[in-house]
Write a protein that holds these residues in place. Structure first.
Motif, PDB file in Angstrom:
ATOM      1  N   ARG A 400     -37.260  42.409  55.319  1.00 40.01           N
ATOM      2  CA  ARG A 400     -36.708  42.369  53.954  1.00 40.01           C
ATOM      3  C   ARG A 400     -37.673  41.730  52.955  1.00 40.01           C
ATOM      4  N   ARG A 401     -38.758  41.151  53.454  1.00 42.18           N
ATOM      5  CA  ARG A 401     -39.604  40.304  52.624  1.00 42.18           C
ATOM      6  C   ARG A 401     -40.118  41.015  51.362  1.00 42.18           C
ATOM      7  N   ASP A 402     -40.571  42.253  51.520  1.00 45.81           N
ATOM      8  CA  ASP A 402     -41.158  42.956  50.373  1.00 45.81           C
ATOM      9  C   ASP A 402     -40.141  43.209  49.271  1.00 45.81           C
ATOM     10  N   LEU A 403     -38.875  43.455  49.666  1.00 43.77           N
ATOM     11  CA  LEU A 403     -37.843  43.736  48.663  1.00 43.77           C
ATOM     12  C   LEU A 403     -37.082  42.493  48.220  1.00 43.77           C
ATOM     13  N   ARG A 404     -37.279  41.377  48.914  1.00 49.54           N
ATOM     14  CA  ARG A 404     -36.507  40.167  48.605  1.00 49.54           C
ATOM     15  C   ARG A 404     -36.594  39.765  47.134  1.00 49.54           C
ATOM     16  N   PRO A 405     -37.771  39.830  46.465  1.00 49.14           N
ATOM     17  CA  PRO A 405     -37.804  39.448  45.046  1.00 49.14           C
ATOM     18  C   PRO A 405     -36.954  40.330  44.134  1.00 49.14           C
ATOM     19  N   ALA A 431     -40.301  30.851  41.653  1.00 52.14           N
ATOM     20  CA  ALA A 431     -39.647  32.157  41.540  1.00 52.14           C
ATOM     21  C   ALA A 431     -40.644  33.279  41.263  1.00 52.14           C
ATOM     22  N   LEU A 432     -41.855  32.918  40.825  1.00 51.68           N
ATOM     23  CA  LEU A 432     -42.864  33.922  40.480  1.00 51.68           C
ATOM     24  C   LEU A 432     -43.887  34.140  41.598  1.00 51.68           C
ATOM     25  N   TRP A 433     -43.613  33.591  42.803  1.00 50.92           N
ATOM     26  CA  TRP A 433     -44.609  33.646  43.876  1.00 50.92           C
ATOM     27  C   TRP A 433     -45.038  35.071  44.211  1.00 50.92           C
ATOM     28  N   SER A 434     -44.094  36.015  44.114  1.00 49.52           N
ATOM     29  CA  SER A 434     -44.407  37.383  44.520  1.00 49.52           C
ATOM     30  C   SER A 434     -45.349  38.089  43.547  1.00 49.52           C
ATOM     31  N   LYS A 435     -45.524  37.532  42.346  1.00 47.31           N
ATOM     32  CA  LYS A 435     -46.366  38.171  41.334  1.00 47.31           C
ATOM     33  C   LYS A 435     -47.857  37.889  41.554  1.00 47.31           C
ATOM     34  N   ARG A 436     -48.165  36.839  42.330  1.00 52.00           N
ATOM     35  CA  ARG A 436     -49.551  36.475  42.627  1.00 52.00           C
ATOM     36  C   ARG A 436     -50.378  36.357  41.344  1.00 52.00           C
ATOM     37  N   LEU A 442     -49.433  32.253  35.159  1.00 49.43           N
ATOM     38  CA  LEU A 442     -48.175  31.598  35.519  1.00 49.43           C
ATOM     39  C   LEU A 442     -47.593  30.846  34.328  1.00 49.43           C
ATOM     40  N   LEU A 443     -48.437  30.111  33.632  1.00 46.11           N
ATOM     41  CA  LEU A 443     -47.972  29.351  32.469  1.00 46.11           C
ATOM     42  C   LEU A 443     -47.438  30.287  31.392  1.00 46.11           C
ATOM     43  N   GLU A 444     -48.188  31.344  31.118  1.00 45.06           N
ATOM     44  CA  GLU A 444     -47.769  32.291  30.089  1.00 45.06           C
ATOM     45  C   GLU A 444     -46.442  32.954  30.453  1.00 45.06           C
ATOM     46  N   LYS A 445     -46.308  33.348  31.726  1.00 44.27           N
ATOM     47  CA  LYS A 445     -45.074  34.002  32.175  1.00 44.27           C
ATOM     48  C   LYS A 445     -43.898  33.033  32.151  1.00 44.27           C
ATOM     49  N   SER A 446     -44.130  31.763  32.540  1.00 47.83           N
ATOM     50  CA  SER A 446     -43.060  30.756  32.553  1.00 47.83           C
ATOM     51  C   SER A 446     -42.548  30.494  31.141  1.00 47.83           C
ATOM     52  N   VAL A 447     -43.478  30.349  30.201  1.00 50.09           N
ATOM     53  CA  VAL A 447     -43.070  30.136  28.803  1.00 50.09           C
ATOM     54  C   VAL A 447     -42.292  31.346  28.289  1.00 50.09           C
ATOM     55  N   GLY A 448     -42.751  32.542  28.657  1.00 48.60           N
ATOM     56  CA  GLY A 448     -42.046  33.753  28.249  1.00 48.60           C
ATOM     57  C   GLY A 448     -40.626  33.811  28.791  1.00 48.60           C
TER      58      GLY A 448
END
Length: 594
Positions: A400-405, A431-436, A442-448
């Protein structure tokens, strides 16, 4: 000599109550200038948002405001005695005998290491109201029967975790009234309970009122207040901003904050509109149509802004549940028996659809959610997520790992779900680990993500314990959105929030869901919330689906007797909204009620 009817005894008479804590809130009082009186046989309700001072005011009546609380008042009479100078012995003599306290979470409030019977009988032992164990046992069983607990001899030997939510709450009420107090203080006694259990608990409190007991009810649920309270005090920022009879406060609120709370309640007419935008108005047209009917002429209308239009539901199936079942072996006295949590449950969730699940505690809602999330294995049936086998023999977490996110979860209580040592930045990055992503990405996405849920970058270094309930729930939503999921399972995400924060969170969920076209599996005991948000609804009863269909059809014309019972058990503010109408566009000629 002509007999006269004696006025009810005054149990509490407080004038100008002020409560402060040295070093807290910049030295400013947390409660300011509160006047509160309660008479025998009367229910007085304190309502308002979290942090408004409701519980602090109520606890001061029992000497439980806190060891460092500084309490001042021009008058502070409890049971006819000036209580400002009470010592701890004085307060202990009042607790249980004059006033009993019913807390919100019975599972936390009841001692897990003692039987329910011992818990209820504690006040009788402490105040030496019984002479023997036999007499105490008889009194305990009698009060358990009085609050509607069947088989008290058996239930009295059980522990809190062995009882249902409704029975636990009844046991808590029984412990509060065992010594026959004149006053019951009930602090959010029905929060997070399903509607049928909620109705049972309210019936127990109503029976106390009929016996002449005074009740102080603290609640953020205005519908509950409307059904039982005689008088209402609305608190905001530590002050009483509106007060009067329940009829006057809920029908003709005088303060803008009260009107905001009332207008933010979800209802049959609020679907597709922003709850937090709602306001009371009167219109010229309303006065013209009312003619000589003063009640109708003064009846306010509710004006709400529409949510952005949603895309049509897709035919693509995101989740397919086919005939799942789950059974558990009972323990204790029922050892060897089997409990059926779910039986033959089948449904689908389409792309962009909100599917609501309602039902009482123990109906199987959360078990179903845990199976969908892949946290519990079904004993029968299959689950498919994005056309991939999700549960059953041969399906491991590794597969299930690939679809878990793509499958996310919004819990009822984010505070207990978050690691308290982590900052908001760490919670979002996890929560963003799968995005690599790189550190800058990461900072930009978190602020978004924070901006998507109405927060900003200043929250990145905050920890969960420093956030309000509404802010924590927004972070939970941001975490769920982070991996761009196809489906989010929402398990009672607003049940513990006050009315206006609930409205803001529901608006946020509805807006993001419509914009991102994410599917939601939305579980709630609040039928008005489910009706406001859902496209379709499933009604669970004893592990089975007893009714399903389009939300408006199910709520407007329920077919199954159990669904009808749920509707009848739901406390409503219909008496408060004689003309609950919605204006969505066009000019409004209005006179604001301010």
């Amino acid at each position: 000599m002509t007999g006269t009817v004696q006025d009810p005894k005054t149990l509490v008479d407080i004038r100008g109550l002020t409560i402060r804590f040295p070093g807290a809130n910049g030295g400013e009082p947390l409660v300011r200038g509160v006047d509160l009186s309660i008479h025998a046989g009367e229910c007085v309700a304190l309502v308002g948002e979290s942090g408004s001072g409701k519980s602090l005011t109520a606890r001061s009546l029992l000497g439980l405001a806190g060891p460092h609380a500084v309490i001042d008042a021009s008058q502070f009479d409890i049971d006819g005695r000036q209580a400002l100078n009470f010592n701890e012995h004085d307060w202990r003599s009042l607790r249980g005998t004059f006033a009993g306290l019913v807390m919100q979470d019975a599972l936390v409030s009841l001692d897990p290491l003692r039987t329910v019977g011992a818990e209820i009988g504690e006040v009788l032992v402490h105040h030496r109201l019984v002479r023997s164990r036999r007499e105490r046992r008889g009194r305990v069983h009698a009060v358990m029967q009085d609050v509607g607990i069947a088989e008290p001899e058996h239930r009295g030997t059980q522990y809190a975790h062995e009882l249902s939510g409704g029975l636990r709450q009844r046991a808590l009420i029984a412990s509060a009234i065992a010594a026959g107090p004149a006053l019951v203080i009930a602090d959010e006694p029905t929060t997070a309970l399903d509607v049928t259990v909620q109705a049972q608990v309210l019936a127990v409190l109503a029976a106390r009122l009929e016996q002449g007991v005074g009740v102080l009810l603290i609640s953020h649920d205005l519908a509950v207040v409307a059904g039982i309270a005689d008088r209402v005090l609305v608190m905001h920022n530590g002050e009483v901003v509106d007060s009067g009879t329940a009829e006057s406060v809920l029908n003709n609120p005088s303060h803008p904050y009260t009107r905001q709370l009332l207008a933010a309640q979800p209802s049959a007419q609020s679907r597709g509109h922003r709850l937090s935008s709602a306001r009371f108005v009167t219109t010229v047209a309303a006065h013209i149509q009312a003619d000589d009917d003063n009640t109708a002429a003064n009846a306010p209308l509710i004006v709400r802004e529409p949510l952005p239009p949603r895309r049509a539901r897709s035919q693509k199936v995101v989740l397919r549940v086919d005939g799942i079942g789950k059974h558990y072996s009972r323990r204790g006295a029922h050892r060897g028996e089997t409990f059926t949590a779910l039986q033959d449950i089948s449904f689908t969730v389409h792309e962009g659809e909100v599917l609501g699940i309602v039902g009482e505690s123990g109906s199987g809602k959360s078990t179903c959610a845990n199976i969908v999330l892949g946290l519990v294995e079904p004993d029968a049936g299959n689950v498919e997520f994005l056309d991939t086998r999700w549960n059953g023999k041969g399906v491991s977490e590794r597969s299930r790992r690939d679809l878990r996110p793509r499958l996310q979860y919004i819990p009822q209580d984010p505070l207990s779900s978050f690691d308290p040592r982590h900052s908001v930045r760490q919670l979002l990055e996890e929560a963003l680990w799968s995005k690599r992503l790189s550190r800058s990405e990461l900072l930009e996405k978190s602020v978004g993500l924070l901006e998507q849920v109405g927060l900003d970058a200043a929250f990145l270094d905050r920890r969960p314990t420093s956030l309000s309930g509404g802010q924590r729930q927004r972070i939970a939503i941001a975490r769920a959105l982070a991996p761009e999921p196809a489906l989010i399972v929402c398990d009672e995400p607003v049940s513990a929030l006050d009315v206006y924060v609930q409205a803001q969170v529901l608006d946020l969920l509805a807006e993001l869901q419509g914009r991102l076209h994410t599917s939601l599996l939305f579980i709630s005991h609040d039928l008005d919330v489910v009706r406001h948000l859902s496209d379709r609804v499933l009604v669970f009863k004893d592990g089975r689906i007893v009714e399903e269909g389009e939300a408006e059809r199910v709520f407007a014309s329920p077919e199954h007797p159990y669904t009808k019972l749920l509707m009848l058990s739901t406390p409503a503010l219909r008496r408060s909204y004689p003309d609950d109408k919605v204006r969505t566009e066009g000019p409004v000629t209005e006179r604001e009620l301010s």
